[in-house]
Design a protein around this motif. Sequence first.
Motif, PDB file in Angstrom:
ATOM      1  N   MET A 104       0.815  -0.980   0.051  1.00  0.00           N
ATOM      2  CA  MET A 104       0.055   0.003  -0.083  1.00  0.00           C
ATOM      3  C   MET A 104       0.806   1.227  -0.166  1.00  0.00           C
ATOM      4  SD  MET A 104      -2.752  -1.375   0.093  1.00  0.00           S
ATOM      5  CE  MET A 104      -3.771   0.256  -0.141  1.00  0.00           C
ATOM      6  N   GLY A 105       2.104   1.089   0.021  1.00  0.00           N
ATOM      7  CA  GLY A 105       2.993   2.516   0.095  1.00  0.00           C
ATOM      8  C   GLY A 105       2.877   2.959   1.355  1.00  0.00           C
ATOM      9  N   HIS A 106       1.894   4.009   1.407  1.00  0.00           N
ATOM     10  CA  HIS A 106       1.674   4.912   2.460  1.00  0.00           C
ATOM     11  C   HIS A 106       1.349   4.053   3.857  1.00  0.00           C
ATOM     12  CE1 HIS A 106       0.203   8.391   4.441  1.00  0.00           C
ATOM     13  NE2 HIS A 106      -1.050   7.835   4.753  1.00  0.00           N
TER      14      HIS A 106
ATOM     15  N   MET B  26      -5.675  -7.719   5.026  1.00  0.00           N
ATOM     16  CA  MET B  26      -4.523  -6.872   5.608  1.00  0.00           C
ATOM     17  C   MET B  26      -5.379  -6.429   6.929  1.00  0.00           C
ATOM     18  SD  MET B  26      -2.681  -3.665   4.180  1.00  0.00           S
ATOM     19  CE  MET B  26      -3.152  -2.375   5.582  1.00  0.00           C
TER      20      MET B  26
ATOM     21  N   ILE C 140       0.005   3.504   7.515  1.00  0.00           N
ATOM     22  CA  ILE C 140      -0.882   4.183   8.491  1.00  0.00           C
ATOM     23  C   ILE C 140      -0.321   4.579   9.370  1.00  0.00           C
ATOM     24  CG2 ILE C 140      -3.058   3.785   9.597  1.00  0.00           C
ATOM     25  CD1 ILE C 140      -3.015   1.265   7.599  1.00  0.00           C
TER      26      ILE C 140
END
Lengths: 345, 345, 345, 345
Positions: free
Chosen positions: A1-3, A288, A5
């Motif tokens: 997801m890259g970014h 996830m 949380i």
Amino acid sequence: MGHEINLEKYHIRTDLAIEAIANIKSETGIKSHVEKKEKITITSVFLDEKGSNHIGKPEGVYITIEFDDVTDYHNQENVKQIFSEQLKEMLTFLKIDSDDLVLIVGLGNEKSTPDSLGPMAINNIVVTNHLYMLNSLGDGFRRVCVLKPGVMGTTGIETSDLITSSVKGLNPDLVIVIDSLASQSVERLNKTIQMTDSGIHPGSGIGNHRKKINKETIGVPVIAIGVPTVVDAVTIVSDTFNYMHKHFSYSKQNIDNPIDRLIPITKINYLKQQYNLKKDDKEKLLGMVGSLNDNELKQLIFEVLTPIGYNLMVTPKEVDFVIKKLGEVIGNGINRALHKNVTNL
Amino acid sequence: MGHEINLEKYHIRTDLAIEAIANIKSETGIKSHVEKKEKITITSVFLDEKGSNHIGKPEGVYITIEFDDVTDYHNQENVKQIFSEQLKEMLTFLKIDSDDLVLIVGLGNEKSTPDSLGPMAINNIVVTNHLYMLNSLGDGFRRVCVLKPGVMGTTGIETSDLITSSVKGLNPDLVIVIDSLASQSVERLNKTIQMTDSGIHPGSGIGNHRKKINKETIGVPVIAIGVPTVVDAVTIVSDTFNYMHKHFSYSKQNIDNPIDRLIPITKINYLKQQYNLKKDDKEKLLGMVGSLNDNELKQLIFEVLTPIGYNLMVTPKEVDFVIKKLGEVIGNGINRALHKNVTNL
Amino acid sequence: MGHEINLEKYHIRTDLAIEAIANIKSETGIKSHVEKKEKITITSVFLDEKGSNHIGKPEGVYITIEFDDVTDYHNQENVKQIFSEQLKEMLTFLKIDSDDLVLIVGLGNEKSTPDSLGPMAINNIVVTNHLYMLNSLGDGFRRVCVLKPGVMGTTGIETSDLITSSVKGLNPDLVIVIDSLASQSVERLNKTIQMTDSGIHPGSGIGNHRKKINKETIGVPVIAIGVPTVVDAVTIVSDTFNYMHKHFSYSKQNIDNPIDRLIPITKINYLKQQYNLKKDDKEKLLGMVGSLNDNELKQLIFEVLTPIGYNLMVTPKEVDFVIKKLGEVIGNGINRALHKNVTNL
Amino acid sequence: MGHEINLEKYHIRTDLAIEAIANIKSETGIKSHVEKKEKITITSVFLDEKGSNHIGKPEGVYITIEFDDVTDYHNQENVKQIFSEQLKEMLTFLKIDSDDLVLIVGLGNEKSTPDSLGPMAINNIVVTNHLYMLNSLGDGFRRVCVLKPGVMGTTGIETSDLITSSVKGLNPDLVIVIDSLASQSVERLNKTIQMTDSGIHPGSGIGNHRKKINKETIGVPVIAIGVPTVVDAVTIVSDTFNYMHKHFSYSKQNIDNPIDRLIPITKINYLKQQYNLKKDDKEKLLGMVGSLNDNELKQLIFEVLTPIGYNLMVTPKEVDFVIKKLGEVIGNGINRALHKNVTNL
């Protein structure tokens, strides 16, 4: 997801010690005593300094009474009685004498139904202090006076300042403070009374009263009584995730039982037993998101709902009837605990 | 009649200086200024020490605004505007600065309609003190906070004690107190606003708040605003005796005017002119009772009605609508006087 | 005085049959039965055609229950019980079966306290008709439904038309109508319940509902229940004149009794015995006015007060508390009479 | 998972045509017209027989007005004005004359805040029919009367029966019915007004009024006005799943934009643009649950929450203030549309 949380933006706070403890009891030495009476569960916790540090709640005794719907008349009577008995024990524990003057404060906004439990309970209190001043206080009654300080948004006055000034002027021996709280669980909404001698730190609940009210700040013992009457969307969603886990765990275990197929699922409360899903199954079910622990999950939902303005604080649509009944439970229960000669008001 | 009437049992009290003065103005040097605007009469009286002793009211300025029914929309607007202007003048007279903190107190019982004017007016106040605390007070607004202390019968707390404590804690520059009063005349019922800087001595009106609230007792200038909303049976009866006198005097003077016979008497307000009956005629009309002066008459009626429990305090049956409108007049009028930028609330 | 008083302008009307009869009973053959229970007086009158013509009230049974202040808890219970028993007898008399459908209508304006008795009583009714429709009506309960038609001034609908339409749609076996009345005596104010099967002719009381509601107009038996909650100034003044007569008669008779001088007059209720003044004494005391009979006196006062707008309809200042209690008496009393299994609601 | 989910237990119903259409518009020929004024969106849909069958809503015109928080004064004024204009157009469309009699019915329970929109709006209506009956109806006003039928749970009367009877008795030319609805989306809660000439089928919303009220059943044109004021937990959770998809899609697209890291995510409303996740990403994110379509998802959540009693109907905690403002919008908007001479009430 890259970014990644940022899981720390949602600072999870709960007004209920029972919830704070539930999360971490195993790791600490905090002990709680649980009792059942007439389908009502009473949990007593004593938080010493160590326990207090552990869970981030002030030291003191916390009594939690959990019950079913109080709009049922018989259940309401039982809750009233048990709440009254617990309050009497707390008075004994705090060494309050039978002729001590008690000031009862109803926090919250009388004109906002979900925040009106405090003032509503006050409306049910048997007030007697003026009779004492007129020398006409009957036997079996003590001196009781009440205050509805309102909320800062409508009075322009910091609520705790008003209480502090009034306590200085009146000089009571005990202050009882009643407030509506925010719940961290759908299950406890309108179905829990918490009572504690550790004071109240408003601002966590639905009002914003902000300054602490406790023995240190006002110089008099304080009993805080609270009922969770609102819940935020984050809690509703995260509770639902947990119910999903249990639901699937239940289905998995029971699928081969042919009788179960005949029992409509609407009759089964799979929360009453332990149905836990393994990590693998969780991720299969919820990807996830299924791999997050409780706090991470709440923080994620908070991060999703907050920027778009949808982390609503909500209350069940029956709020008017429930608050009325809870106000009777708290008000009548206090009357029975404070006045020897009151047994049915 | 043998038994002599004890004419001193009925201690005639009035909350309105204008009424106290009316009875004895001729004998004293008290001067009053009367002004008329849009059918509204404004009477200003300054009571110095001598005048104060004469009429038994504390020293100070008394402004009385008399008007017609405020359930009429246009009349309500006019009264609101004139009340607001008079209050502004009083603020100037008391040297209250435009950024001084004002505490407004609504006396009375919110749950008893005829006694709810104070709390009702408070509900219409633009409260701002909390915005100041959050650094978000707009231009043209001053700091305003409010208090509804309730009544001793429901709180168990002496109202003036609660106000004194709150003033100590808040430290306002001015306190405005709003209360319902008892009227000594049917004419003024719900149709008069009195405003004074001499404080308020509750207990005379319909509540029983008892201790004085004035600059001496709370250390801060006080403006007391009151409206008579109830009247006792003694007043209704004694006013009727006086109307009878006027009615007969009118009839006597006009009987030979043939036109008058064509005008239905329901169109004639014989109160607006002077129609006084001579002593002889009074006694012919009303016998021994007709020979009594105003105070003696009231004392007699009091002696008749009190032992049998019929000296009722009453209020017109439209009380709910009238109090709502009066609460708007007082609340909105205060807003316009206190906040430069409020012109229509 | 020259100008003669037109004594016919004040058409004296009373909603209470007991008052209508009191004025003229001696001249007619109307018989009434009086019973006393726990300081509560029950008067039953049966008006046949002749009696009806005599007093100008429709034919039927009139039950009047007179009592003391219902804000006293024990007295309230007694009144409730006796009212309930009388209503049960009326149901038997009208041959209403225990499973007949009853529609209860609360006349008046819920937002105007002195006129809110009807709707307030409705709020205390145990409604069951919807349970019957769901096949879940318990034993010992009958079908009951309720209607609050509001008042024409706020609905724009003639109240009796709305009731007639609803009766057509619902087809009940009995209609009970509850309303606030105007009193023709200070003594009966908030202290009398009248119950009659002769229907109701609204417009006489404080609302203006105007069209008759009775068995003829709606085709179903009607029981009308009313309590006088307002009184006009004419009544207060004329009652006071009568009390004056009694007061002086009492004084005259007792003046030589030395013990009496020691009893404070506030303890004596001279209404309970007959103290009548002779005509001569009346005129000495009250002049020309003292020589008028009751009707003439009322008409005179009406002529004096009406043109100047001071014949106020008033209600005691405790109206909020009294109406609440009366609403409980009527509502709970109806419940006990209609449902076998209700004994304490 | 073995046990298959029964996806048909949750019958998804919506009171809003706009929501029903949104789900399936692409597949049908239903056309809607969308207009924007002052941040307010107006959507008009005409459902013919074919369209009606497609989406399971009755034939007719549906106007939906979507707006922001009406507790903001200026926004409230804009919404009022636009609602009023749309209602005027509907009156023209239905050929209602300027002197036709209109009956306005406020459905719902006045004592349950989230269900009180109907009665609350009625309290703001300018009622005139009684003035017409007294020949004192002013120019620029039409005949308007109102009805608050209450709810069956407190009246014992089927609401639609009471309305039908009243319509028969009154014979109006148009009936306007106002009700609170249940929302199928968090976004529309308290922020949408739907107006339709297709009648109302109560029972879908929060009351249970059950029988249809439309031109066929009552013989008079009906305009139904509704605002969604409650939402169930299923909707909150399923909406959150969708927001999660958008949130992740947004994150994915913007992660390489260095400026974005400086903008706090709380300032970004990622709902305003199209951020859709691919099926693969959805399943990575939310596992098996991520692969469900909207209806399947809602049915799953319904199956999880219902057996344990947690599919609560909830309302935002500010419900008292919002309903008050919405009642003003609806009431004042109707006044402006019905009476030529009303422009600000």
